[in-house]
Write a protein that holds these residues in place. Structure first.
Motif, PDB file in Angstrom:
ATOM      1  N   GLU A   1       0.861  -1.178   0.000  1.00 56.26           N
ATOM      2  CA  GLU A   1       0.000   0.000   0.000  1.00 56.26           C
ATOM      3  C   GLU A   1       0.901   1.232   0.000  1.00 56.26           C
ATOM      4  N   VAL A   2       0.748   2.084  -1.012  1.00 60.93           N
ATOM      5  CA  VAL A   2       1.623   3.251  -1.144  1.00 60.93           C
ATOM      6  C   VAL A   2       1.332   4.234  -0.014  1.00 60.93           C
ATOM      7  N   ASP A   3       2.326   4.487   0.790  1.00 59.84           N
ATOM      8  CA  ASP A   3       2.160   5.369   1.941  1.00 59.84           C
ATOM      9  C   ASP A   3       2.812   6.715   1.636  1.00 59.84           C
ATOM     10  N   HIS A   4       2.076   7.560   0.948  1.00 63.75           N
ATOM     11  CA  HIS A   4       2.607   8.881   0.581  1.00 63.75           C
ATOM     12  C   HIS A   4       1.505   9.920   0.781  1.00 63.75           C
ATOM     13  N   PRO A   5       1.764  10.979   1.532  1.00 61.09           N
ATOM     14  CA  PRO A   5       0.708  11.949   1.837  1.00 61.09           C
ATOM     15  C   PRO A   5       0.108  12.610   0.601  1.00 61.09           C
ATOM     16  N   LEU A   6       0.909  12.850  -0.422  1.00 58.91           N
ATOM     17  CA  LEU A   6       0.390  13.477  -1.632  1.00 58.91           C
ATOM     18  C   LEU A   6      -0.585  12.550  -2.348  1.00 58.91           C
ATOM     19  N   LEU A   7      -0.238  11.262  -2.408  1.00 59.93           N
ATOM     20  CA  LEU A   7      -1.125  10.297  -3.050  1.00 59.93           C
ATOM     21  C   LEU A   7      -2.418  10.143  -2.246  1.00 59.93           C
ATOM     22  N   LYS A   8      -2.324  10.091  -0.915  1.00 63.38           N
ATOM     23  CA  LYS A   8      -3.523   9.960  -0.083  1.00 63.38           C
ATOM     24  C   LYS A   8      -4.439  11.170  -0.268  1.00 63.38           C
ATOM     25  N   HIS A   9      -3.835  12.360  -0.355  1.00 61.02           N
ATOM     26  CA  HIS A   9      -4.608  13.585  -0.584  1.00 61.02           C
ATOM     27  C   HIS A   9      -5.376  13.501  -1.904  1.00 61.02           C
ATOM     28  N   LYS A  10      -4.700  13.030  -2.946  1.00 65.08           N
ATOM     29  CA  LYS A  10      -5.347  12.937  -4.256  1.00 65.08           C
ATOM     30  C   LYS A  10      -6.441  11.866  -4.269  1.00 65.08           C
ATOM     31  N   LEU A  11      -6.226  10.783  -3.525  1.00 63.89           N
ATOM     32  CA  LEU A  11      -7.272   9.760  -3.426  1.00 63.89           C
ATOM     33  C   LEU A  11      -8.530  10.316  -2.769  1.00 63.89           C
ATOM     34  N   THR A  12      -8.354  11.202  -1.787  1.00 67.05           N
ATOM     35  CA  THR A  12      -9.508  11.827  -1.140  1.00 67.05           C
ATOM     36  C   THR A  12     -10.304  12.649  -2.139  1.00 67.05           C
ATOM     37  N   LEU A  13      -9.605  13.326  -3.055  1.00 68.29           N
ATOM     38  CA  LEU A  13     -10.296  14.079  -4.106  1.00 68.29           C
ATOM     39  C   LEU A  13     -11.127  13.144  -4.979  1.00 68.29           C
ATOM     40  N   LEU A  14     -10.592  11.955  -5.264  1.00 67.46           N
ATOM     41  CA  LEU A  14     -11.334  10.994  -6.088  1.00 67.46           C
ATOM     42  C   LEU A  14     -12.555  10.451  -5.350  1.00 67.46           C
ATOM     43  N   ARG A  15     -12.428  10.277  -4.045  1.00 68.65           N
ATOM     44  CA  ARG A  15     -13.550   9.738  -3.271  1.00 68.65           C
ATOM     45  C   ARG A  15     -14.725  10.709  -3.223  1.00 68.65           C
ATOM     46  N   ASN A  16     -14.447  11.993  -3.262  1.00 70.34           N
ATOM     47  CA  ASN A  16     -15.473  13.022  -3.129  1.00 70.34           C
ATOM     48  C   ASN A  16     -16.455  12.960  -4.292  1.00 70.34           C
ATOM     49  N   ALA A  17     -17.725  12.737  -3.982  1.00 71.34           N
ATOM     50  CA  ALA A  17     -18.755  12.642  -5.026  1.00 71.34           C
ATOM     51  C   ALA A  17     -18.931  13.941  -5.796  1.00 71.34           C
ATOM     52  N   GLU A  18     -18.460  15.058  -5.236  1.00 72.35           N
ATOM     53  CA  GLU A  18     -18.609  16.355  -5.897  1.00 72.35           C
ATOM     54  C   GLU A  18     -17.507  16.633  -6.920  1.00 72.35           C
ATOM     55  N   THR A  19     -16.476  15.804  -6.954  1.00 74.35           N
ATOM     56  CA  THR A  19     -15.391  16.011  -7.918  1.00 74.35           C
ATOM     57  C   THR A  19     -15.912  15.812  -9.338  1.00 74.35           C
TER      58      THR A  19
ATOM     59  N   VAL B   1      -6.751  11.022 -11.503  1.00 69.57           N
ATOM     60  CA  VAL B   1      -6.403   9.624 -11.772  1.00 69.57           C
ATOM     61  C   VAL B   1      -5.087   9.564 -12.541  1.00 69.57           C
ATOM     62  N   ARG B   2      -4.945  10.439 -13.521  1.00 72.08           N
ATOM     63  CA  ARG B   2      -3.712  10.478 -14.312  1.00 72.08           C
ATOM     64  C   ARG B   2      -2.498  10.819 -13.432  1.00 72.08           C
ATOM     65  N   GLU B   3      -2.680  11.773 -12.515  1.00 71.81           N
ATOM     66  CA  GLU B   3      -1.592  12.174 -11.626  1.00 71.81           C
ATOM     67  C   GLU B   3      -1.198  11.037 -10.670  1.00 71.81           C
ATOM     68  N   ILE B   4      -2.203  10.363 -10.106  1.00 69.44           N
ATOM     69  CA  ILE B   4      -1.914   9.250  -9.194  1.00 69.44           C
ATOM     70  C   ILE B   4      -1.241   8.113  -9.948  1.00 69.44           C
ATOM     71  N   ALA B   5      -1.705   7.850 -11.175  1.00 64.38           N
ATOM     72  CA  ALA B   5      -1.117   6.767 -11.969  1.00 64.38           C
ATOM     73  C   ALA B   5       0.365   7.014 -12.223  1.00 64.38           C
ATOM     74  N   ALA B   6       0.734   8.270 -12.466  1.00 71.42           N
ATOM     75  CA  ALA B   6       2.149   8.596 -12.675  1.00 71.42           C
ATOM     76  C   ALA B   6       2.947   8.319 -11.404  1.00 71.42           C
ATOM     77  N   MET B   7       2.378   8.671 -10.253  1.00 70.85           N
ATOM     78  CA  MET B   7       3.057   8.394  -8.988  1.00 70.85           C
ATOM     79  C   MET B   7       3.220   6.889  -8.768  1.00 70.85           C
ATOM     80  N   MET B   8       2.206   6.134  -9.149  1.00 71.43           N
ATOM     81  CA  MET B   8       2.262   4.685  -8.931  1.00 71.43           C
ATOM     82  C   MET B   8       3.200   4.023  -9.928  1.00 71.43           C
ATOM     83  N   ALA B   9       3.348   4.618 -11.119  1.00 76.34           N
ATOM     84  CA  ALA B   9       4.337   4.112 -12.079  1.00 76.34           C
ATOM     85  C   ALA B   9       5.735   4.230 -11.483  1.00 76.34           C
ATOM     86  N   TYR B  10       5.969   5.323 -10.782  1.00 71.32           N
ATOM     87  CA  TYR B  10       7.250   5.535 -10.099  1.00 71.32           C
ATOM     88  C   TYR B  10       7.478   4.450  -9.053  1.00 71.32           C
ATOM     89  N   GLU B  11       6.432   4.136  -8.273  1.00 74.81           N
ATOM     90  CA  GLU B  11       6.567   3.152  -7.200  1.00 74.81           C
ATOM     91  C   GLU B  11       6.720   1.723  -7.728  1.00 74.81           C
TER      92      GLU B  11
END
Length: 210
Positions: A7-25, A34-44
């Motif tokens: 499980e990727v433990d990075h505050p920036l990624l967790k912050h972006k996941l919260t944006l995805l969870r928000n139904a108002e996004t 999603v594109r930004e998180i995917a780039a981070m996960m490609a790095y990991e």
């Protein structure tokens, strides 16, 4: 639980996941994040790629420097939601080939049914990274991994934004050697097979179809 789960433990990624969870996004912002998180996960997910030393000439002198060695990469999207992650990963891995596996979940059995399959001819010679935003029941991911193994793939990894314990258990049972990289592990699946708390249907939110 899957022994190869990270499980990727990075505050920036967790912050972006919260944006995805928000139904108002909005759809456009959801797609961008999603594109930004995917780039981070490609790095990991490429953190353990082997390297070899080559000789390069800098503006100052000649030196030994590392480059990636070993198998070439192929990203495989589990359609359609996986396509939303490919763009972000390609930004970091521009030389990777891309394959697609079309699977839909039978609403009654929740089993994966294949309707499309297109991968590079030399897929068996590549490290294959399979991407799908949600690892819910794990049936689609398991079917995709099995299909790739049928084509001779021996180096596999699976990347998702969110995973449910049920999906992790499915991959642990059928593909215990395949590493899983997840942005977060959520609580459980509801009666409709959706991850809770999750972020809804990733495909619908990516493409604005609901």
């Amino acid at each position: 639980m899957h022994l190869n789960l990270t499980e990727v433990d990075h505050p920036l990624l967790k912050h972006k996941l919260t944006l995805l969870r928000n139904a108002e996004t909005t759809t456009d912002n959801f797609r961008r994040v999603v594109r930004e998180i995917a780039a981070m996960m490609a790095y990991e997910v490429t953190r353990d790629l082997p390297t070899e030393m080559i000789t390069v000439t800098t503006p100052v002198t000649e030196c030994q420097a590392p480059v990636i060695a070993g198998k070439k990469l192929c990203l495989v999207s589990i359609m359609r939601a996986g396509n939303g992650m490919i763009d972000g990963m390609i930004e970091l891995l521009p030389g990777a080939r891309v394959g697609h596996i079309g699977l839909y979940r039978d609403p009654h059995t929740l089993q994966a049914v294949e309707y499309y399959y297109k991968v590079p001819e030399d897929i068996d010679e590549r490290l294959v990274i399979v991407v799908d935003p949600m690892l819910a029941t794990g049936n689609s991911a398991s079917a995709a991994l099995s299909r790739l193994k049928e084509d001779g793939v021996t180096s596999l990894k699976f990347v998702c934004l969110l995973a449910a314990p049920e999906g992790i258990s499915t991959l642990a049972e059928h593909h215990p050697e395949v590493p899983i990289l997840a942005g977060a592990v959520d609580s459980h699946l509801n009666d409709h097979g959706y991850i809770v708390p999750g972020l809804g249907d990733a495909g619908d939110r990516l493409f604005g179809t609901r």
